[in-house]
Design a protein around this motif. Sequence first.
Motif, short mmCIF file in Angstrom:
data_model
loop_
_atom_site.label_atom_id
_atom_site.label_comp_id
_atom_site.label_asym_id
_atom_site.label_seq_id
_atom_site.Cartn_x
_atom_site.Cartn_y
_atom_site.Cartn_z
N GLN A 1 0.78 -1.23 -0.08
CA GLN A 1 -0.15 -0.07 -0.09
C GLN A 1 0.81 1.24 0.01
O GLN A 1 0.37 2.01 -0.66
CB GLN A 1 -0.93 0.03 1.24
CG GLN A 1 -1.74 -1.07 1.36
CD GLN A 1 -1.52 -2.30 1.72
OE1 GLN A 1 -0.17 -2.48 2.16
NE2 GLN A 1 -2.27 -3.44 1.47
N ASP A 2 1.96 1.08 0.83
CA ASP A 2 2.95 2.40 0.81
C ASP A 2 3.54 2.51 -0.64
O ASP A 2 3.82 3.62 -0.92
CB ASP A 2 4.03 2.16 1.94
CG ASP A 2 3.44 2.30 3.15
OD1 ASP A 2 2.34 2.80 3.54
OD2 ASP A 2 3.88 1.55 4.21
N GLN A 3 3.97 1.52 -1.05
CA GLN A 3 4.38 1.69 -2.65
C GLN A 3 3.46 2.32 -3.46
O GLN A 3 3.85 3.24 -4.25
CB GLN A 3 4.96 0.27 -3.04
CG GLN A 3 6.12 -0.41 -2.11
CD GLN A 3 6.42 -1.85 -2.48
OE1 GLN A 3 6.31 -2.06 -3.74
NE2 GLN A 3 6.97 -2.43 -1.65
N GLN B 1 3.34 5.83 -2.61
CA GLN B 1 4.49 6.54 -3.25
C GLN B 1 4.38 6.68 -4.81
O GLN B 1 4.69 7.84 -5.26
CB GLN B 1 5.75 5.71 -2.99
CG GLN B 1 7.09 6.36 -2.99
CD GLN B 1 8.29 5.48 -2.83
OE1 GLN B 1 8.42 4.38 -3.18
NE2 GLN B 1 9.16 6.07 -2.17
N LYS B 2 4.12 5.63 -5.51
CA LYS B 2 3.99 5.90 -6.96
C LYS B 2 2.69 6.87 -7.27
O LYS B 2 3.34 7.67 -8.22
CB LYS B 2 3.50 4.54 -7.53
CG LYS B 2 4.63 3.38 -7.45
CD LYS B 2 3.99 2.18 -8.12
CE LYS B 2 5.05 1.02 -8.13
NZ LYS B 2 4.59 -0.22 -8.63
N ALA B 3 1.85 7.04 -6.44
CA ALA B 3 0.83 8.05 -6.94
C ALA B 3 1.32 9.42 -6.53
O ALA B 3 1.11 10.41 -7.45
CB ALA B 3 -0.61 7.99 -5.97
N VAL C 1 4.59 10.10 -6.59
CA VAL C 1 5.46 10.55 -7.79
C VAL C 1 4.90 11.07 -8.92
O VAL C 1 5.34 11.74 -9.60
CB VAL C 1 6.30 9.28 -8.18
CG1 VAL C 1 7.15 9.38 -9.38
CG2 VAL C 1 7.33 8.99 -6.84
N ALA C 2 3.73 10.37 -9.28
CA ALA C 2 3.00 10.68 -10.46
C ALA C 2 2.55 12.08 -10.36
O ALA C 2 2.46 12.77 -11.43
CB ALA C 2 1.83 9.72 -10.76
N ALA C 3 1.95 12.39 -9.01
CA ALA C 3 1.51 13.86 -8.76
C ALA C 3 2.58 14.84 -9.02
O ALA C 3 2.29 16.00 -9.63
CB ALA C 3 0.92 13.79 -7.47
N ILE C 4 3.68 14.52 -8.40
CA ILE C 4 4.81 15.38 -8.63
C ILE C 4 5.28 15.66 -10.21
O ILE C 4 5.44 16.92 -10.42
CB ILE C 4 6.05 14.99 -7.73
CG1 ILE C 4 5.56 15.12 -6.37
CG2 ILE C 4 7.11 15.61 -7.87
CD1 ILE C 4 6.72 14.25 -5.52
N ILE C 5 5.02 14.45 -10.80
CA ILE C 5 5.56 14.77 -12.31
C ILE C 5 4.42 15.60 -13.10
O ILE C 5 4.99 16.21 -13.89
CB ILE C 5 5.66 13.28 -12.92
CG1 ILE C 5 6.95 12.63 -12.43
CG2 ILE C 5 5.66 13.33 -14.58
CD1 ILE C 5 6.99 11.06 -12.79
N SER C 6 3.11 15.33 -12.66
CA SER C 6 2.00 16.00 -13.40
C SER C 6 2.47 17.72 -13.06
O SER C 6 2.12 18.76 -13.92
CB SER C 6 0.87 15.59 -12.84
OG SER C 6 0.55 14.22 -13.13
N LEU C 7 2.58 17.97 -11.62
CA LEU C 7 2.86 19.35 -11.21
C LEU C 7 4.07 19.89 -11.96
O LEU C 7 3.83 21.16 -12.48
CB LEU C 7 3.05 19.39 -9.66
CG LEU C 7 1.80 19.16 -9.08
CD1 LEU C 7 2.01 18.91 -7.36
CD2 LEU C 7 1.02 20.41 -9.25
N ALA C 8 5.06 19.28 -12.02
CA ALA C 8 6.37 19.49 -12.78
C ALA C 8 5.93 19.74 -14.25
O ALA C 8 6.34 20.82 -14.88
CB ALA C 8 7.27 18.40 -12.79
#
Length: 527
Positions: A465-467, A470-472, A474-481
């Motif tokens: 679940q933590d993984q 973490q993936k979600a 990372v995806a959010a960070i990439i989207s914001l970027a």
Amino acid sequence: MLLLSLIIFSGLNFCDTPADCDKSQIIGNWTFQIESPSSEPDLNCMSHGEIAPNTTIHVILEEPNIAKSEKGDIGNWTMVDIEGISIYLGGYHYFALFQYIEDEDEAGKTIYYNYCNQTRGGWQNLDIVKPQNFSCFVATKDINTTQQQQHDQQQSALHRIVRLREDYQQQSSSSKYQQFKTKNQQYIKQSKPIQPVPSDPRQIAQFPDSLDWSNQNSYDFTDPVYNQGQCGSCYAFGALGMLETRFSIQMNKTVDNSLSVQDVVSCSHYTQGCDGGYGLEVSQWARDHGIVSSKCFPYQQAQSGLPEISCEFKLCTEQGIQQDRRTYYAENVHYAGGFYGNCSEEAMIRELQNGPIAISIYASLEPFNEYKSGIFDYEYTDIQPSDHLVLLVGYGIYEERNPTTGEKITTPFWKLKNSWGQSWGENGFMRIIRGKNLLNIESEAEVADPYIIPGLYWPDEQSPQDQKKQKAMVAAIISLALVSFVLLMCTIVFGFIAFMKRKSVDDGYAVVGGSGFEFAGGKIQNQ
């Protein structure tokens, strides 16, 4: 089969079979009879039964460690202590222990006939990490007629008789550590302890004066000190301690990689469970099959009287919760110095620059059992073969002043980590004098490197679940970027357009609102 009590502030049963062979007996031409590859992932060639050969090859074993095939391939080989051989040749690895047969003498006492010109069932596999499709083989040394006659008369140099050490229980019972005993066989062998190769002080001088992986820049890369209890598993604790620490060094201690000793004790066909083994065999098993984490298969053999835990219990689950199922592998498995019998102080120091190493010592001396602190230095004349394996974590030089003359006295030492709990020695560690081969410490060191695949290892604390979280993230960070990048590009484009408009004004043309004036060439004209 007769079982004798053996003192065990651990299991000092380092020699795990009655095999007793010298390198001089093994040099020569050998014939290997090899079966077809098997798809069985857990193939046990030592209990495989009669070999049905599909292929026959001829191998020449030469000094110091050269192996040659009839096809012209050149590789290397080594004795596995005095009990087996390991050969790398033609893209394959061959591993087997020497043959012996149990019998009784005229008095009805157990004896073992050694056949150093034959192997038990061994394994052939591709010389890669995690090979598939192992093949079983047996190897027989090609001997001439004279040797064959001597062999038939049980007088050949290829033939030895090994007996049980009947007085070992009496010798051990005087120890105050009698409560740490386990039952195991101890063999009287003819082979003498090997001696280290002399070292060149100039070569040693090129390395740092001290190194300690348990206190490297005030950081401990090693796992906690364990107590192996009344199971002869020192070989597994030492070898896996080496791999654990080397994993930590390479991963900068970012991964909890405590490896399962129980996995080796219960599952390895290369060793004999609580009855002993060698560090090289553990590293080879880790190379071929991998080792799970201790969270997956915790150590359960410390208590007396417990049956050995079956490998079937390696379920990696606890109360329905899946535990860490990662498998760790090793590579570059070898002896310090390149092969058995070529160890030295220099070779050990060289290997220590990359992490701890597993070493064999003679640990049945009472002063060793009684050790509390300081640099251990003990004079004794009855040199015995090694019977214990520990982790060598470093070395150094201790300096002090003679209280009378004020002269500086320096004492070089090794620092080892035992598996007898923190109550022994210096919180489970020992400093022992270096350069004297005390307790055979400089005679046999075993080395392996962790096999690391980028991205394969992650912190144990992360649940599935933590993984996902973490993936979600990372995806959010990439989207914001990406959004930030788009906004930045828009800002740059609009800024460029505004700049170009302003530049047009500076170049001399603009219309000033409804005033009727036009600016051109630096002059104001009235139209």
